[in-house]
Design a protein around this motif. Structure first.
Motif, PDB file in Angstrom:
ATOM      1  N   GLU B   8      45.596  22.147  43.515  1.00 16.71           N
ATOM      2  CA  GLU B   8      44.309  22.796  43.767  1.00 16.71           C
ATOM      3  C   GLU B   8      44.186  24.088  42.957  1.00 16.71           C
ATOM      4  N   LEU B   9      45.249  24.866  42.932  1.00 18.40           N
ATOM      5  CA  LEU B   9      45.216  26.144  42.225  1.00 18.40           C
ATOM      6  C   LEU B   9      45.001  25.929  40.721  1.00 18.40           C
ATOM      7  N   HIS B  10      45.670  24.929  40.167  1.00 12.95           N
ATOM      8  CA  HIS B  10      45.526  24.666  38.733  1.00 12.95           C
ATOM      9  C   HIS B  10      44.146  24.112  38.401  1.00 12.95           C
ATOM     10  N   ARG B  11      43.643  23.246  39.271  1.00 13.18           N
ATOM     11  CA  ARG B  11      42.359  22.607  38.959  1.00 13.18           C
ATOM     12  C   ARG B  11      41.194  23.581  39.103  1.00 13.18           C
ATOM     13  N   ASN B  12      41.343  24.564  40.015  1.00 18.29           N
ATOM     14  CA  ASN B  12      40.226  25.473  40.299  1.00 18.29           C
ATOM     15  C   ASN B  12      40.645  26.941  40.225  1.00 18.29           C
ATOM     16  N   THR B  14      39.916  29.507  38.464  1.00 15.71           N
ATOM     17  CA  THR B  14      38.939  30.605  38.353  1.00 15.71           C
ATOM     18  C   THR B  14      38.352  30.984  39.709  1.00 15.71           C
ATOM     19  N   SER B  15      38.237  30.017  40.602  1.00 17.73           N
ATOM     20  CA  SER B  15      37.641  30.355  41.899  1.00 17.73           C
ATOM     21  C   SER B  15      38.598  31.158  42.775  1.00 17.73           C
ATOM     22  N   TYR B  16      39.860  31.229  42.363  1.00 20.44           N
ATOM     23  CA  TYR B  16      40.822  32.046  43.122  1.00 20.44           C
ATOM     24  C   TYR B  16      41.123  33.375  42.411  1.00 20.44           C
ATOM     25  N   ALA B  17      40.477  33.618  41.290  1.00 17.31           N
ATOM     26  CA  ALA B  17      40.806  34.798  40.477  1.00 17.31           C
ATOM     27  C   ALA B  17      40.690  36.076  41.303  1.00 17.31           C
ATOM     28  N   ASP B  18      41.745  36.901  41.209  1.00 14.06           N
ATOM     29  CA  ASP B  18      41.794  38.204  41.879  1.00 14.06           C
ATOM     30  C   ASP B  18      41.744  38.106  43.401  1.00 14.06           C
ATOM     31  N   LYS B  19      42.014  36.919  43.914  1.00 17.83           N
ATOM     32  CA  LYS B  19      42.058  36.754  45.368  1.00 17.83           C
ATOM     33  C   LYS B  19      43.506  36.614  45.839  1.00 17.83           C
ATOM     34  N   LEU B  80      46.167  36.177  42.664  1.00 10.81           N
ATOM     35  CA  LEU B  80      46.091  35.314  41.483  1.00 10.81           C
ATOM     36  C   LEU B  80      45.337  36.053  40.379  1.00 10.81           C
ATOM     37  N   VAL B  81      45.981  36.141  39.226  1.00  9.95           N
ATOM     38  CA  VAL B  81      45.392  36.861  38.094  1.00  9.95           C
ATOM     39  C   VAL B  81      45.270  35.906  36.909  1.00  9.95           C
ATOM     40  N   LEU B  82      44.068  35.760  36.396  1.00 13.71           N
ATOM     41  CA  LEU B  82      43.879  34.915  35.213  1.00 13.71           C
ATOM     42  C   LEU B  82      44.521  35.592  34.010  1.00 13.71           C
ATOM     43  N   THR B  83      45.201  34.798  33.177  1.00 16.41           N
ATOM     44  CA  THR B  83      45.869  35.362  32.000  1.00 16.41           C
ATOM     45  C   THR B  83      45.488  34.542  30.770  1.00 16.41           C
ATOM     46  N   PRO B  84      44.229  34.665  30.366  1.00 18.41           N
ATOM     47  CA  PRO B  84      43.725  33.815  29.275  1.00 18.41           C
ATOM     48  C   PRO B  84      44.473  34.025  27.953  1.00 18.41           C
ATOM     49  N   GLU B  85      45.101  35.183  27.793  1.00 18.76           N
ATOM     50  CA  GLU B  85      45.807  35.445  26.532  1.00 18.76           C
ATOM     51  C   GLU B  85      47.220  34.843  26.525  1.00 18.76           C
ATOM     52  N   ALA B  86      47.721  34.463  27.723  1.00 18.63           N
ATOM     53  CA  ALA B  86      49.125  34.013  27.828  1.00 18.63           C
ATOM     54  C   ALA B  86      49.238  32.504  27.705  1.00 18.63           C
ATOM     55  N   LYS B  87      50.483  32.010  27.710  1.00 17.53           N
ATOM     56  CA  LYS B  87      50.722  30.574  27.604  1.00 17.53           C
ATOM     57  C   LYS B  87      50.215  29.850  28.853  1.00 17.53           C
ATOM     58  N   GLN B  88      50.486  30.453  30.008  1.00 17.75           N
ATOM     59  CA  GLN B  88      50.012  29.845  31.252  1.00 17.75           C
ATOM     60  C   GLN B  88      48.646  30.435  31.615  1.00 17.75           C
ATOM     61  N   PRO B  89      47.764  29.669  32.210  1.00 16.61           N
ATOM     62  CA  PRO B  89      46.385  30.125  32.435  1.00 16.61           C
ATOM     63  C   PRO B  89      46.249  31.215  33.501  1.00 16.61           C
TER      64      PRO B  89
END
Lengths: 464, 464
Positions: B8-12, B14-19, B80-89
């Motif tokens: 669930e976390l991988h598929r969605n 962005t909806s958990y970003a900063d939560k 949960l922090v999005l890391t668009p610059e890193a290898k993992q999302p």
């Protein structure tokens, strides 16, 4: 012109009204005068047949068709006519009726009531009868509903092995498998049978449960399930026991007994809803001809919150009931069907989980409770049947598990890989087993497990 | 707070970003300095792990966490922090890290390459590795895709028996099943083993095919399929043979060889599309690390119209090829893998059905063609593997079938119920068998059948 299956025709009859259609199927009944006749034709794709009307003026082979025997197969081209005033919603007025396959006059499944015992003797033909057509279609749909329920939640389906080299599953008597020459068994020097020369290099049997292997998968995938055949070599001739049957065994990690019961309850409701939605004709048939209260009972289950009661509370309820049971009740006994049915039918009037059974009547792998007397087991009892699911939280603590095994005289060496699961990240986990045939009996009202298995295997019986 | 599964976390994400999120899982890797560290945590619900960042300033048990061994299990609460610059999302910045289960230091599946042979010895742990996590999730998805394909077309799933009392299935060597006391076999008066005292009252074996029983269901439901374990007691140690494997056997009535091939082609394409859609990460992994051309090959299959060529034409093509084969080609031989691969890879460059084989190399139940020399068989050959499906139209003509059985010395009494199907409305019908493990090997690029079976059974091997 391509033929149309009867399921499609029944589901969407109005869109074929007054159009030419081609169908194929087998004759269920055929009656005629010298001017016209009626064939009830069934192609197996749908519970109900279609009525074909044929007239001497319209088809060239009227006499042949009028003699079409039961079970013979025909192609029919004709016009679909809606018949809102009649018993059947539509009929086909034939323009062409062509034989696809004849049937001999001694066809054993004539249109009359046969005993269930007789039908078992012609298990290769009984799926053509109304009852068994309904049973085996429902069986197929329920199997799919089980997969759908778990797959929609991303459970991993594990094919645990059928042939097992260990006899430590402990759930019952096992069948031996061998390729040794029985008339000329190889012997070791000290006069014993030399199983090292057998196919697998040792003694092997048919599995009685995939649970232990499923646990290995749960420690990798978190949520998994098995669905496969299992076997019992017990010589018990009852209406509820077969030597070969199918079992569903989910296993969930990071989960306790409550999670386990939540899953079981959701699964049972899902299955009932699925079969009600996808086999309404078959379920109505069972309700009318096999088990009058069936649909009401199933509705009650779907609409109930399943009860939860500890074994100790359940024993108290039985003791206080004032009822005389055939098997006397005291703390420590295994509950009998009469006790189970009293609890679920008369006390709770809905499905209940009985939890926390005495450890002495349950398997070694069930998690010991803090009272040191009971284990975190849960059996699901349903009205009309009794137990249909047995489950537990598993003992994940290596020291507690090995102590329990020592108590029971089990050898750790036989369980090395099962114990490994507790050494390496052995999180709390739980699971249960659902006997698939028991569930089918429950959903259809069929009273004998031999009549929900395509080709049942029981003591002294392995025909077909 | 309820934990969230990694799928669930991988598929969605962005909806958990900063939560704040809670996850549970097992440590795949753990590296740390004295200020902070990174755990790659995997809960088994998704192919990819999640990176957990833990800091000495933020959690109270930094030293404990820094020592968290591979395979130990933890609950992590954090943001949960999005890391668009890193290898993992994305990653989780931990606020709380609590042990759920420890793991011993001698955990055998450390982060390094292990041989497939070694991993088979720890089959209870190998699903935790990337490769086997991918294999067994794909296996599960393909099993479901098979059911979905047939159920969406209203096929009835038939559980044909595993224990069989007849040895007339004829597809291979069989395992005997018995409950007789091997050390003290009961004998008849004339000195033979008294199988009437065995569990089923006669000799029984493990099934090699459910086809004959499936035909009984096809004559009732029109379209049916089996999907269950089958067994071969052949002592063959190859990368493509197992003693226990799963097979899918559809059987369709009012259908001929062309209908059969249409169904097989649609099924293969459906399965490939399903697994591409539902396991993109796993399939990309196979394409990168197991079999470089995999995805291209599968795309080619989905986008091809499968070819159809008769055996006689195929033999001509092989003779004209000018190639030297290890097994010389002439009309009448059984095609070998080298021939099959040449045809599908070099001549047609896509999957092909080869049809109408000489009757002498095919089973007795295949429908005799008008030439009296060939039968209406169809084998599906695919690039990279060779044969993955074998099927035929069945001989529905009673007289032709019994004549063929007489030729082969088969006793009609052993087949009484199978012959009954031809007496009573025996319409034309057809079916095929798909070896499930062969299909998984094909879809994953795995080269050994032992590595697509959870706990493989092969000669001298029945561990776990």
């Amino acid at each position: 012109m391509k033929d149309i299956q009867l399921r499609e025709l029944h589901r969407n009859a109005t869109s074929y009204a007054d159009k030419e259609v081609v169908v194929r199927g087998w004759v269920r009944t055929n009656r005629s005068s010298n001017k016209f006749g009626f064939i009830e034709l069934n192609d197996g794709t749908f519970f109900k047949s279609v009525q074909v009307v044929y007239e001497a003026d319209k088809i060239s082979n009227f006499e042949e068709v009028a003699k079409a025997p039961i079970a013979s197969a025909w192609l029919v081209r004709g016009t679909l006519v809606l018949t809102p005033e009649a018993k059947q919603p539509f009929e086909i007025k034939a323009e062409e009726v062509t034989m696809e396959a004849d049937s001999a006059a001694d066809y054993p499944l004539q249109k009359k009531r046969h005993s269930m015992e007789f039908l078992r003797e012609i298990a290769h033909l009984r799926p053509r009868s109304n009852t068994f057509s309904a049973v085996f279609r429902v069986r197929s749909l329920v199997a799919y509903a089980v997969h759908k329920f778990f797959q929609e939640q991303d459970f991993v389906y594990a094919h645990t092995p059928i042939i097992t080299g260990s006899d430590c599953e402990g759930a019952g008597e096992m069948f031996r498998i061998t390729t040794l020459d029985m008339d000329n068994l190889p012997m070791t020097e000290d006069g014993k049978i030399d199983y090292s020369q057998d196919f697998f290099g040792k003694e092997t049997s048919l599995t009685v449960s995939g649970q232990l292997e499923a646990e290995t998968f749960a420690m990798a995938f978190r949520n998994v399930y098995t669905f496969g055949p299992t076997f019992r070599a017990e010589n018990s001739n009852t209406t509820r026991h077969a030597s070969e049957f199918w079992m569903i065994e989910p296993e969930i990690a990071f989960a306790d007994l409550n999670d386990n019961m939540d899953l079981a309850e959701a699964m049972v409701k899902y299955i009932i809803n699925y079969v009600r939605e996808h086999a309404p004709e078959e379920m109505a048939f069972f309700n009318s001809f096999i088990d009058k209260g069936l649909l009401e009972r199933l509705d009650n289950i779907v609409n109930s919150d399943f009860g939860r009661v500890t074994y100790t509370e359940a024993v108290d309820l039985l003791l206080k009931s004032g009822k005389e049971f055939q098997y006397p009740v005291e703390w420590g006994i295994d509950l009998q069907t009469e006790h189970e049915r009293y609890l679920t039918e008369e006390v709770f009037k809905k499905p209940i989980f009985v939890t926390d059974y005495p450890k002495d009547i349950k398997a070694f792998y069930m998690r010991l409770n803090d009272d040191n007397k009971t284990v975190a087991a849960c059996d699901l009892l349903v009205p009309g049947v009794g137990e249909i699911i047995g489950g537990s939280q598993r003992e994940e603590r290596l020291d507690v598990l090995t102590a329990r095994m020592a108590e029971l005289g089990l050898d750790e060496k036989d369980y090395w890989w099962y114990l490994d699961l507790r050494k390496y990240g052995g999180v709390k986990h739980a699971g249960y087993g659902l006997g698939f045939e028991r569930m089918i009996m429950y959903l259809t009202g069929m009273g004998n497990i031999r009549d929900v298995l395509p080709f049942p295997r029981t003591p002294k019986t392995a025909e077909f």
